[in-house]
Design an enzyme around this catalytic site. Structure first.
Site, short mmCIF file in Angstrom:
data_model
loop_
_atom_site.label_atom_id
_atom_site.label_comp_id
_atom_site.label_asym_id
_atom_site.label_seq_id
_atom_site.Cartn_x
_atom_site.Cartn_y
_atom_site.Cartn_z
CB CYS A 49 -0.84 -6.13 8.66
SG CYS A 49 -1.62 -5.75 7.07
CB CYS A 95 0.38 -8.22 0.39
SG CYS A 95 -0.93 -9.15 1.20
CB CYS A 142 4.48 -7.40 2.16
SG CYS A 142 3.60 -6.29 3.27
CB CYS A 152 2.09 -14.42 6.59
SG CYS A 152 1.37 -15.84 5.76
FE1 SF4 Z 1 -0.49 -7.07 5.51
FE2 SF4 Z 1 1.79 -7.31 4.15
FE3 SF4 Z 1 0.85 -9.38 5.63
FE4 SF4 Z 1 -0.33 -8.61 3.32
S1 SF4 Z 1 1.73 -9.51 3.60
S2 SF4 Z 1 -1.37 -9.12 5.20
S3 SF4 Z 1 -0.12 -6.35 3.43
S4 SF4 Z 1 1.60 -7.36 6.36
#
Ligand code: SF4
Length: 240
Positions: free
Chosen positions: A118, A202, A205, A231
């Protein structure tokens, strides 16, 4: 990079003030560098510094499609306060649709691999799309944010992105320095910071942290491993 010769990083820049680092970067790279920010506390400080110095740096943000209402509010507050154009990048719609069709909208809770997928679709790909056209980027990384960031330099070559320059003017800033600046200059900031969110990502998260917890403990909290609290925007390994 478009330069025929690699830019030289002056040794003294590593101990320069944040404002001096920003000036150096914008003067050297002009429109070939951009501030990439989620408008967390570090990002709004950098926008304010750029505005005060009259430095015309591009400002880029990633709209993952899963941001909180507070994050959209601060984007607007910054745009209105400083009169700056904010380039909002979106993920590839086809890639998001295919991912959600196969794994559901909240895939990130199901496994680390799906969470990384994601992030790769919603964050990393759009970032790479903009970095391809740049010789450098400016970030709000600070050494004190987490164990994964303790070695951040003020100016460094970004090996994960073709060796372009990565400029981290606040690398040596503490939380106190950050918030003193914000309050002294009345800089607009994300309301979630007042509700226990030192780090903002986000909405699904990110949660508030308890007193004494590391700043990024509220990111992907269900994974429980602080070494993976990235991330892929700044540390390539966890998303690879
Ligand atoms: Fe996806 Fe969560 Fe990463 Fe945002 S923080 S891109 S919702 S996994």
């Amino acid at each position: 990079m478009s330069h025929t010769t690699e830019p030289v990083i002056p040794a003294e820049i590593q101990s320069a003030t944040a404002e001096a680092v920003l000036s150096w970067a914008v003067e050297i790279f002009g429109p070939r560098i951009a501030l990439v920010t989620s408008f967390a506390a570090e990002g709004v400080v950098l926008v304010d510094m750029l505005a005060r110095a009259g430095l015309p740096a591009r400002i880029v943000t990633l709209d993952t499609g899963r941001l909180s209402a507070e994050s959209y509010s601060v984007i607007e507050a910054i745009r209105e306060r400083y009169g700056v154009a904010i380039e909002v990048l979106f993920p590839n719609a086809d890639a998001v649709e295919a991912m959600v069709r196969e794994h559901g909208v909240n895939l990130f809770y199901r496994s680390v691999e799906l969470r990384r997928r994601c992030c790769a679709v919603r964050k990393v790909e759009p970032l790479e799309r903009v970095l391809v056209g740049l010789d450098g980027w400016i970030t709000g990384l600070r050494r004190s944010q987490s164990a994964t960031r303790h070695a951040v330099a003020k100016v460094e070559f970004d090996a994960d992105h073709r060796g372009i320059i990565k400029v981290n003017p606040l690398a040596d800033w503490s939380d106190d320095m950050l918030w003193s600046y914000i309050h002294a200059h009345r800089v607009p900031y994300n309301a979630l910071h007042d509700r226990g969110y030192p780090s903002i990502g986000c909405a699904p998260c990110t949660r508030a942290v308890a007193p004494g917890e590391e700043g990024r403990a509220g990111r992907w909290w269900w994974e429980g491993n602080s070494s993976a609290k990235e991330c892929g925007l700044h540390v390539r390994t966890p998303c690879s």
